[in-house]
Design a protein around this motif. Structure first.
Motif, mmCIF file in Angstrom:
data_model
loop_
_atom_site.group_PDB
_atom_site.id
_atom_site.type_symbol
_atom_site.label_atom_id
_atom_site.label_comp_id
_atom_site.label_asym_id
_atom_site.label_seq_id
_atom_site.Cartn_x
_atom_site.Cartn_y
_atom_site.Cartn_z
ATOM 1 N N ASP A 42 0.850 -1.250 0.091
ATOM 2 C CA ASP A 42 0.176 0.020 0.029
ATOM 3 C C ASP A 42 1.006 1.425 -0.013
ATOM 4 N N GLN A 43 0.485 2.197 -0.657
ATOM 5 C CA GLN A 43 1.301 3.584 -0.978
ATOM 6 C C GLN A 43 2.583 3.138 -1.621
ATOM 7 N N GLY A 44 2.739 2.066 -2.472
ATOM 8 C CA GLY A 44 3.872 1.780 -3.247
ATOM 9 C C GLY A 44 3.168 1.564 -4.708
ATOM 10 N N PHE A 45 4.138 0.724 -5.395
ATOM 11 C CA PHE A 45 3.853 0.370 -6.863
ATOM 12 C C PHE A 45 3.666 -1.110 -7.059
ATOM 13 N N ASP A 46 3.018 -1.412 -7.874
ATOM 14 C CA ASP A 46 2.449 -2.791 -8.356
ATOM 15 C C ASP A 46 3.624 -3.217 -9.123
ATOM 16 N N CYS A 47 4.348 -4.448 -8.996
ATOM 17 C CA CYS A 47 5.460 -5.023 -9.418
ATOM 18 C C CYS A 47 5.237 -5.090 -10.981
ATOM 19 N N PRO A 48 6.118 -4.600 -11.802
ATOM 20 C CA PRO A 48 6.005 -4.626 -13.194
ATOM 21 C C PRO A 48 5.986 -6.186 -13.762
ATOM 22 N N GLY A 49 6.049 -7.180 -12.941
ATOM 23 C CA GLY A 49 6.165 -8.315 -13.332
ATOM 24 C C GLY A 49 4.915 -9.211 -13.600
ATOM 25 N N CYS A 50 4.740 -10.169 -12.532
ATOM 26 C CA CYS A 50 3.522 -11.045 -12.779
ATOM 27 C C CYS A 50 2.368 -10.707 -12.229
ATOM 28 N N ALA A 51 1.245 -11.105 -12.395
ATOM 29 C CA ALA A 51 -0.035 -10.712 -11.835
ATOM 30 C C ALA A 51 -0.808 -11.589 -10.802
ATOM 31 N N TRP A 52 0.322 -12.108 -10.234
ATOM 32 C CA TRP A 52 -0.379 -12.979 -8.761
ATOM 33 C C TRP A 52 -0.378 -11.926 -7.746
ATOM 34 N N TYR A 148 -1.708 -1.760 -30.769
ATOM 35 C CA TYR A 148 -1.617 -3.207 -29.957
ATOM 36 C C TYR A 148 -1.235 -2.648 -28.646
ATOM 37 N N THR A 149 -1.616 -3.582 -27.491
ATOM 38 C CA THR A 149 -1.402 -3.365 -26.091
ATOM 39 C C THR A 149 -0.651 -4.500 -25.508
ATOM 40 N N SER A 150 0.273 -3.959 -24.713
ATOM 41 C CA SER A 150 1.246 -5.019 -23.856
ATOM 42 C C SER A 150 0.348 -5.002 -22.354
ATOM 43 N N GLY A 151 0.250 -6.310 -21.641
ATOM 44 C CA GLY A 151 -0.163 -6.383 -20.454
ATOM 45 C C GLY A 151 0.378 -5.309 -19.376
ATOM 46 N N ARG A 152 1.359 -4.656 -19.581
ATOM 47 C CA ARG A 152 1.948 -3.960 -18.592
ATOM 48 C C ARG A 152 1.211 -2.539 -18.431
ATOM 49 N N GLY A 394 -12.548 -22.156 -1.090
ATOM 50 C CA GLY A 394 -11.366 -23.161 -1.158
ATOM 51 C C GLY A 394 -11.530 -23.967 -2.263
ATOM 52 N N ALA A 395 -12.224 -23.706 -3.534
ATOM 53 C CA ALA A 395 -12.488 -24.438 -4.677
ATOM 54 C C ALA A 395 -12.738 -23.290 -5.917
ATOM 55 N N GLY A 396 -12.590 -23.847 -6.895
ATOM 56 C CA GLY A 396 -12.559 -23.055 -8.285
ATOM 57 C C GLY A 396 -11.619 -23.480 -9.343
ATOM 58 N N LEU A 397 -11.661 -22.498 -10.316
ATOM 59 C CA LEU A 397 -10.944 -22.502 -11.485
ATOM 60 C C LEU A 397 -9.916 -21.184 -11.442
ATOM 61 N N CYS A 398 -8.611 -21.462 -11.649
ATOM 62 C CA CYS A 398 -7.592 -20.468 -11.627
ATOM 63 C C CYS A 398 -6.655 -20.365 -12.575
ATOM 64 N N PRO A 399 -7.090 -19.606 -13.970
ATOM 65 C CA PRO A 399 -5.878 -19.529 -14.751
ATOM 66 C C PRO A 399 -5.112 -18.378 -14.288
ATOM 67 N N VAL A 400 -3.595 -18.754 -14.092
ATOM 68 C CA VAL A 400 -2.813 -17.681 -13.801
ATOM 69 C C VAL A 400 -2.048 -17.155 -14.990
ATOM 70 N N ARG A 401 -2.786 -15.374 -14.957
ATOM 71 C CA ARG A 401 -2.223 -14.866 -15.947
ATOM 72 C C ARG A 401 -0.703 -14.503 -15.788
ATOM 73 N N GLY A 402 -0.059 -14.159 -16.977
ATOM 74 C CA GLY A 402 1.448 -13.987 -16.791
ATOM 75 C C GLY A 402 2.080 -12.592 -16.418
ATOM 76 N N HIS A 403 1.167 -11.730 -16.958
ATOM 77 C CA HIS A 403 1.783 -10.266 -16.830
ATOM 78 C C HIS A 403 0.942 -9.220 -16.153
ATOM 79 N N SER A 404 1.519 -8.408 -15.281
ATOM 80 C CA SER A 404 0.587 -7.652 -14.519
ATOM 81 C C SER A 404 -0.260 -6.710 -15.460
ATOM 82 N N ASN A 405 -1.493 -6.752 -15.047
ATOM 83 C CA ASN A 405 -2.633 -5.942 -15.746
ATOM 84 C C ASN A 405 -2.932 -6.782 -16.913
ATOM 85 N N VAL A 406 -2.611 -7.656 -17.387
ATOM 86 C CA VAL A 406 -2.931 -8.257 -18.764
ATOM 87 C C VAL A 406 -4.508 -8.413 -18.709
ATOM 88 N N GLN A 407 -4.984 -8.925 -17.531
ATOM 89 C CA GLN A 407 -6.486 -9.274 -17.042
ATOM 90 C C GLN A 407 -7.141 -7.671 -17.275
#
Length: 771
Positions: A42-52, A148-152, A394-407
């Motif tokens: 909080d009060q910082g920046f989102d990692c420019p890497g993955c979307a976990w 074109y758009t990149s997920g970052r 505790g259950a469900g479907l979880c596609p793991v997006r690779g890049h921060s904010n691609v979703q």
């Protein structure tokens, strides 16, 4: 090059040592230590890497080794100035490696390519915007431009981008998601009515079992390992299906655990690890379901009742009978042949699933980059529907997006196929009628540029020339454009494949302070769990002529459209104004500015997690598909008398997407070189070769074109016979432009049919640059 089996666990002292090396390499050590402490806080920046996503656990660092690399790589003190471009012609730069290009530092000034001198030269921002507007306004149709758009890109940048492009008059939105999780969106929308995962990060704390398919979190999203570690330590079964044995899915030492670090302790991540053939995951799930149906029949015969959740099935689904008939018609011999696993393996996995009350199934690009990816993901959804594993903790479907904010980009409207509801909202809010016809995805955009139908390419981030398939044709497509524009933080391969006119526009990164008229600005991002939170840069450095992505988009829009349909420059003065428009336009964002004030941001919600199904039938749908007849089309197998292998492209550990941080793939034990093929030792022997031999690699494609990459070294590796792994972008030239997934148009980068031949290039003449 050295090859030495890695015996340690993922994370641990190796991760700390690597983080330290990249801190030193950034030439900005003290400042970047402070930056890392602000990463994902909080009060910082989102990692420019993955979307976990993030847990609410206080007092912990929220960055991983590869996140630290991304931060250090972006927050370097090195600068690529106009003097740099005056020294080095584009032709010379084109011969350098991707690592060399990005290592030069941050782009500092807008530049324009001069074909007479073969150099980029300074241009003012106003002149750059006017040049772009001139090209766009001179097109015969707005559909002759590709955006074109990149997920970052942030939510604010993506929202302005889609608004500008639609006001301009086209839906041509090729996007990085077209190349990664498009199959997830298509499959899940058909099955459960929403193209996003249904779980939240705290569901991993409640799951009894987590089934992991086709991913390597140790390299691609390492913060997931801490989540899996906690699940494993409390006794959850973690069942992995992955063609390669990846160290992060075997053992992990948490660098933030003093006890583990000091004692050398490690947590076993996967309680069970299976290595199916490439493309065999649909058969894996089909085999599990077939085994579960047999268990269900047995339980009923014994008077114990069905093991399936028939209350859920009756109330919330349709299509069960057709699906069960399809499973019944699938022979075990086809299942075991395609999966590469035995019937006993699959029955055992099914037993683990059956005895787990709450199950999460998670997957990444090892599932999505195949011809039948949509069907595979729907097979995963079918399994979860049988047991009512959606809409409960505790259950469900979880596609793991690779890049921060691609979703988040998709949520904001970066979509070549907008819904009628979205178009109606745009018209009601902004007073213009947006274009209705579908635009181009990434592969379609490349074809349109090749055919001369599209004449302008604008890239909002990313490295289009390296990330896309069929490298030779993609580069030819870009070079045929009248104008190419790249908005970027660092120099990359795409900037050197120029159109007749070409611009590089330097933008601020996530770590940079973004100062506008009303003061420092924050942007927002959405993670893989539909959480939206603010990100504000903390680096006050010499950003020279860099501008923020929203400001650059507004500048292009204002030069092209004037104050239509909004006053673009006024919006940039205060990003709260952009967010007010998002709140009026995008579902789930009401009172966005107010919601962002709460720690951790806010949850967008998920209709399927609430058991509300936005499908045609208003119910979740069992989708019945036969298994593929063959994983490789018969005509391709008949094109060669030589042994045909199946190649998948992967990242190294010193890599994020097309960004190469270095040449050490630590967990795989490979360092010093990237032109390598990871291959089963029995396959090396059958070829009459030895580890370390150089080979040329040729892909087989239906169009008959010969696509070859040269001088790759054989590395003996634990991978199923007949399967091979190699790094991208070095092997992207092997992926034919027409080799795409059914219904998704995603390039098939995880199932490339290839043949190998002794290299015709002497060892001393091997070119270790990518192309």
């Amino acid at each position: 090059m050295t090859v030495k089996k890695y015996k340690g666990s993922a994370g641990g002292w190796g991760a700390l040592a690597s983080t330290t090396r990249h801190l030193v390499k950034s030439e900005n050590i003290t400042r970047n230590i402070r930056n890392l402490l602000k990463t994902n806080q909080d009060q910082g920046f989102d990692c420019p890497g993955c979307a976990w996503g993030e847990t609410e656990e206080p007092g912990h660092f929220r960055f991983c080794e590869n996140g630290a690399k991304a931060v250090n790589w972006e927050a370097t003190s090195r600068r690529v100035t106009p003097d740099f471009f005056a020294r080095y012609p584009v032709g010379w730069l084109r011969q350098q490696s991707d690592y060399f290009l990005e290592y030069q530092g941050r782009l500092s000034h807008p530049v324009r390519y001069n074909p007479q001198t073969d150099h980029y030269e300074s241009i003012s921002w106003d002149d750059a915007f006017s040049l772009i507007a001139k090209h766009l306004q001179s097109l015969d149709s707005p559909n002759q431009a590709e955006f074109y758009t990149s997920g970052r890109a942030s939510n604010e940048a993506a929202f302005l981008y889609q608004l500008f492009v639609r006001a301009f008059g086209t839906n041509n939105f090729p996007d990085c998601s077209n190349m990664c999780h498009e199959a997830s969106g298509v499959a899940l929308k058909q099955s459960i009515g929403i193209g996003k995962g249904t779980v939240r990060i705290d569901d991993f704390e409640k799951a009894d079992a987590i089934f992991v398919f086709g991913q390597n979190p140790g390299t691609n999203h390492p913060r997931m390992l801490d989540t899996l570690r906690k699940a494993a330590r409390r006794g959850a079964a973690i069942v992995t299906f992955n063609t390669l044995k990846e160290r992060g899915l075997e053992r992990f030492t948490n660098p933030q655990s003093p006890a583990e670090m000091l004692t050398g302790g490690a947590t076993t991540i996967s309680s069970h690890y299976f290595t199916p053939k490439l493309g065999g995951d649909m058969a894996v799930i089909r085999g599990m379901v077939k085994a579960l149906i047999a268990m269900d029949h047995s339980a009923i015969e014994q008077g114990k009742g069905s093991i399936f959740d028939h209350d859920f099935i009756q109330a919330h689904t349709q299509g069960l009978e057709a699906y069960l008939a399809e499973v019944d018609a699938t022979d075990w011999s086809l299942i075991t042949e395609q999966s590469g696993l035995s019937q006993q393996d699959l029955e055992y996995a099914a037993t683990l699933y059956r005895h787990s009350e709450r199950v999460i199934i998670t997957w990444a690009m090892g599932i999505t980059q195949h011809k039948h990816s949509v069907n595979t993901i729907q097979e995963i959804a079918n399994l979860q529907l049988l047991f009512g594993q959606l809409g409960k903790p505790g259950a469900g479907l979880c596609p793991v997006r690779g890049h921060s904010n691609v979703q988040g980009d998709r949520t904001m409207g970066i979509n070549e196929k907008p819904t009628s509801a979205f178009n109606q909202t745009i018209e009601a809010t902004f007073g213009f009628t947006p274009p209705v016809p579908h635009g181009h995805n990434t592969v379609q955009a490349i074809k349109a540029m090749l055919a001369g139908e599209s004449k302008v390419f604008i890239g909002l981030g990313g490295n289009f020339a390296s990330a896309t398939p069929d490298t030779r044709l993609t580069q030819q497509a870009l070079a045929s454009c009248d104008l190419t524009v790249n908005i970027a933080t660092k120099l990359n391969r795409s900037h050197l494949i120029t159109g007749k006119d070409s611009l590089i526009l330097p933008c601020l990164g996530r770590t940079d302070v973004d100062l506008q008229r009303s003061g420092p600005q924050s942007v927002t991002v959405e993670d893989s769990f539909s959480m939206v939170h603010a990100s504000g840069g903390v680096v006050e450095s010499d950003t020279a002529e860099m501008r923020s992505e929203p400001a650059i988009i507004a500048g292009i829009a204002n030069a092209t459209l004037g104050n239509h349909p909004v006053d673009w420059n006024w919006l940039i003065e205060d990003y709260d104004r952009i967010r007010d428009l998002i709140a009026k336009t995008i579902p789930g964002f009401t009172d966005m500015n107010q919601k962002l004030k709460q720690p951790g941001g806010f949850y967008l919600g998920n209709s399927a997690a609430e058991r509300i199904w936005h499908t045609d039938s208003q119910k979740a749908a069992f989708r019945a598909h036969p298994l593929p007849t063959h994983l490789l089309p018969a005509n391709l197998r008949e094109l060669s008398d030589d042994p045909v292998f199946v190649l998948q492209t992967v990242r190294s550990h010193d890599q994020y997407n097309t960004t190469i941080y270095g040449f050490e793939d630590r967990y795989r034990g490979i360092s010093g070189e990237r032109k390598v093929l990871m291959i089963n030792p029995t396959d090396i022997e059958a070829l009459g070769m030895a580890p370390g031999d150089r080979v040329d690699v040729t892909s087989l494609s239906a169009d008959g074109e010969k696509r070859t990459v040269y001088g790759f070294k054989l590395v003996s590796y634990d991978i199923p016979a007949g399967n091979i792994a190699a790094y991208f972008p070095e092997t992207n030239p092997l992926v034919a432009l027409d080799s795409v997934g059914d219904l998704s148009d995603t390039p098939i980068s995880k199932a490339i049919p290839i043949v190998l031949s002794p290299s015709q290039i002497d060892e001393e003449r091997i070119d270790l640059s990518p192309y």
